[in-house]
Design an enzyme around this catalytic site. Structure first.
Site, PDB file in Angstrom:
ATOM      1  N   ASP A 343     -91.355   6.996  -5.770  1.00  0.00           N
ATOM      2  CA  ASP A 343     -90.527   5.811  -5.948  1.00  0.00           C
ATOM      3  C   ASP A 343     -90.192   5.204  -4.587  1.00  0.00           C
ATOM      4  O   ASP A 343     -89.811   5.918  -3.651  1.00  0.00           O
ATOM      5  CB  ASP A 343     -89.246   6.211  -6.683  1.00  0.00           C
ATOM      6  CG  ASP A 343     -88.269   5.066  -6.834  1.00  0.00           C
ATOM      7  OD1 ASP A 343     -88.607   4.091  -7.525  1.00  0.00           O
ATOM      8  OD2 ASP A 343     -87.158   5.140  -6.256  1.00  0.00           O
ATOM      9  N   GLU A 379     -95.432   3.960  -4.931  1.00  0.00           N
ATOM     10  CA  GLU A 379     -94.893   2.646  -5.252  1.00  0.00           C
ATOM     11  C   GLU A 379     -94.714   1.973  -3.891  1.00  0.00           C
ATOM     12  O   GLU A 379     -93.750   2.261  -3.171  1.00  0.00           O
ATOM     13  CB  GLU A 379     -93.561   2.745  -5.987  1.00  0.00           C
ATOM     14  CG  GLU A 379     -93.010   1.372  -6.365  1.00  0.00           C
ATOM     15  CD  GLU A 379     -91.615   1.439  -6.977  1.00  0.00           C
ATOM     16  OE1 GLU A 379     -91.307   0.594  -7.825  1.00  0.00           O
ATOM     17  OE2 GLU A 379     -90.832   2.322  -6.585  1.00  0.00           O
TER      18      GLU A 379
END
Length: 723
Positions: A343, A379
């Site tokens: 993330d 990401e």
């Protein structure tokens, strides 16, 4: 209880069958107390007797699995210097492998008084915090065989442990919303039917539910609020939370591996749940604030925030880096997961204020013999300056390709002048990944994910509808690149419903027939809706949970998804490991590995690429032009295909190219009818729209013309070759 000296390594609580070694790093601590808690919450405090390399440690004979514990760290408390030790706060072990209990929001959790933020708060927090748990590391993996599916053969399914299983009628009620529920045969069978090779689980590290959400009657459903990087989230356990959740998680992994499905974890190493300078003191803040968090250089009272959550983990500090790497290795070696999706990965790469692809984090990952061998998905953005880094991660990494998402959305909603970029995205995004030696599978191709509209909502809403989040619809993205097909939200209009179903098939087929790694959001294969909510991070309820009754209502979409996925698995032309060259494959041979045509059968010119129309294109994929090698070193070959796209609002007459590309072609997939004819062994796998009987695949010859329906995709397979 008399402590033995113990060892400074490994960090955390390590049970060896006779007792437990406890080790905690803190450079600023004057001394550390280990607190053992009984079932009534009474504490036995033991001052850790040994310190080596700033690691405080001891060994306790007879202490074993199920024992709850925490730490009290005695040391300097001067927030203006970034020092926040406070022994009144019972702290979670950053290396805890299990956590039990939830935060009960109380003023005692904070290092300051609410009525006077400059005054130190020495109220004891023990009654209001979760606690660490000693676990047993032993588990019978049997003859487990990890799938180790190559990237180019992977189909990823982004899923939420709780949301995937909470409403599944085939899962016993006591197992719904749990690791055991996800491992249930009813769920696993659905995944295998879809042709999924990996589940990418939204955060399962122990996380907290924010006070602000709980005060509105909501919860942190997504889980991007980590407080324990080693512990599987106790809220997803069916069998208990005194270490049993670890065994349950391992059993889930084992069951998925038996079905040849990999487990990829969405991990949040960029920040923790302790928030900014006004956040609670729960773990690392009270242990060694300066080491674990990025502080503002000229005023360390405050935290650098590249994540929008209040703090950023200090990946420049060697002990923070050790924490991250130890966590990753633990999940691979002990929990047997197969990879990670990071993330806001750009936040981990920051050196000072820049994103540096050669940062210490990437250097360490690159040389690690364990982590470098599993799937690593970034990401590739964060919320800080220069944080959008799609295409800029090191060669070992794959990336969520946000440009693929935006381009495919624009193409199918009929935006002008997207054809050139669309062509690049569906052929693997060589402009992003080829120059540094990466392959097409560096691109994880997705159109929908947890953050944003579901696929059903993408084709049903022009605008977000997030009122249920309690933020006056101000949260969530505004740039959705969606199209409601003529009516906002639910409708009974049969033509609009028909178009929405076709658009859904267009998106799924595009992903499965693109070069790269396709990622499907859970429930998209059955038309899951969130009622237009594009930011369901706090909706731990029917808004975000999968409604499995839709699998029956939209059986045609489930069948189509399964069939087009199987077609991809069967044909290596759609999962190449090298980029298209677009040039002759042999000296003197004019037949290329890929060619592009206008609807009239003419090869695309520069003028065609630059036209404002740009909504229809025909692509020749040469199965004899694959330069991949199989496991035996032999060149891979496949059938050849024509891939026809029409994002126009009217039918387009398409002429089959002549010359040497083929004399006869058979339609094997058609999103207008919903039919897919995909070879599978000796038979045919067919997905078709409800109420429509499968028909014999139609054949056309070179020079023939046929209507390509409005807003549809058609795939033709070469069945005869020109002399």
């Amino acid at each position: 209880m008399r402590p033995w000296q113990g060892s400074s390594y490994p960090l955390g609580a390590t049970y060896d069958g006779a007792g437990t070694n406890f080790a905690l790093y803190s450079q600023v601590a004057e001394y550390v107390e280990l607190c053992l808690l009984d079932d009534d919450g009474a504490e036995t405090r033991i001052r850790l007797p040994e310190v080596r390399g700033f690691v405080h440690h001891c060994y306790l004979p007879g202490v074993g699995p199920g024992q709850r514990y925490g730490y009290r760290v005695h040391g300097p408390n001067d927030p203006s210097r970034g020092l926040r030790c406070n022994p009144a706060k019972l702290l979670l072990d950053p290396y805890a492998k299990a956590v039990t209990g939830e935060v009960e929001w109380d003023e005692s959790l904070f290092g300051y008084r609410f009525d006077d933020p400059d005054q130190r708060n020495d109220a004891d927090s023990a009654a209001h915090v979760p606690t660490s748990v000693v676990i047993s590391p032993f588990f019978d993996w049997g003859n487990e065989n990890r799938p180790r599916t190559p990237y180019n053969e992977s189909v990823i399914y982004e899923a939420h442990v709780r949301g995937l299983t909470m409403r599944h009628p085939g899962v016993p009620e006591r197992l719904r919303g749990t690791y055991a529920g996800l491992a249930h045969p009813a769920v696993v069978d659905h995944l295998t039917t879809l042709g999924v090779t990996a589940v990418e689980l939204m955060p399962v590290h122990e996380f907290l539910h924010d006070h602000a959400l709980q005060s509105r009657g909501l919860r942190n459903y997504w889980g991007y609020n980590t407080i324990g990087f080693f512990a599987p989230h106790s809220g997803y356990a069916a069998t208990g939370t005194r270490g049993e959740q670890v065994q349950e998680f391992k059993a889930m992994v084992k069951a998925l591996h038996e079905a040849n499905i990999e487990v990829i974890l969405d991990v949040v190493y960029n920040h923790t749940a302790e928030g900014n300078h006004l956040g609670p003191t729960l773990s690392m803040r009270g242990i060694d604030n300066e080491a674990y968090y990025r502080l503002v250089d000229d005023d360390p009272t405050y935290y650098m925030d590249y994540t929008g959550t209040g703090n950023s983990l200090n990946a420049r500090d060697p002990h923070s880096l050790q924490l991250i790497m130890d966590s990753l290795r633990y999940w691979v070696l002990d929990m047997h997961v197969d990879g990670f999706r990071f993330d806001l990965a750009s936040a981990l790469a920051r050196e000072f204020y820049d994103v540096d692809r050669l940062s210490a984090f990437f250097d360490i990952v690159q040389q690690d013999p364990v982590i470098s061998q599993v799937k690593l998905i970034a990401e590739p953005w964060d919320v800080g300056p220069g944080g959008y880094q799609v295409g800029n991660f090191p060669p070992l990494w794959t990336e969520w390709n946000g440009k693929y998402r935006d381009t495919v959305r624009d193409f199918w909603r009929g935006e002008h002048a997207t054809l050139g970029e669309f062509a690049s995205r569906i052929t693997g995004s060589s402009d992003l990944y080829q120059d540094d030696g990466r392959r097409p599978f560096a691109s994880v191709n997705f159109v929908t994910a947890h953050d944003g509209f579901t696929l059903a909502d993408l084709v049903s809403y022009n605008d977000k509808h997030n009122a249920d989040n309690g933020e006056d619809n101000n949260d969530g993205h505004n740039d959705n690149r969606s199209w409601n097909c003529g009516v906002e939200g639910p409708t009974d209009d049969p033509e609009i419903l028909k178009l929405r179903r076709r658009q859904s098939r267009n998106v799924i087929a595009t992903m499965m027939l693109s070069q790269g790694v396709p990622m499907l959001l859970h429930g998209d294969e059955m038309g899951r809706t969130q009622g237009g909510n594009n930011n369901a991070y706090c909706q731990d309820n029917e808004i975000a949970w999968m409604d499995w009754s839709q699998a029956e209502e939209n059986a045609d979409l489930v069948a189509f998804t399964s069939a087009i996925t199987r077609l991809r698995h069967h044909h290596p032309i759609f999962r190449r490991t090298r980029f298209f060259a677009g040039s002759p494959i042999r000296t003197g041979d004019e037949l290329r590995d890929i060619a592009w045509f206008t609807p009239d059968g003419s090869e695309m010119t520069q003028e065609d690429w630059g036209s404002g129309f740009g909504r229809c294109v025909v692509i020749f994929l040469n199965g004899d032009g694959i330069t991949d090698l199989d496991a035996r070193g032999e060149r891979v070959t496949d059938d050849s295909f024509l891939l026809c796209f029409n994002a126009h609002d009217g039918d387009v007459e398409v002429t089959v190219p002549q010359a040497d590309y083929g004399t006869e072609w058979t339609v094997v997939a058609d999103t207008a009818s919903g039919e897919v004819f995909a070879e599978s062994g000796g038979g045919v796998v067919t997905g078709t729209v409800a109420g429509a009987a499968p028909t014999q695949a139609q054949s056309v010859k070179a020079g023939d013309s046929f209507p390509l329906p409005a807003r549809s995709l058609m795939l033709l397979q070469r069945t005869a070759v020109a002399e």
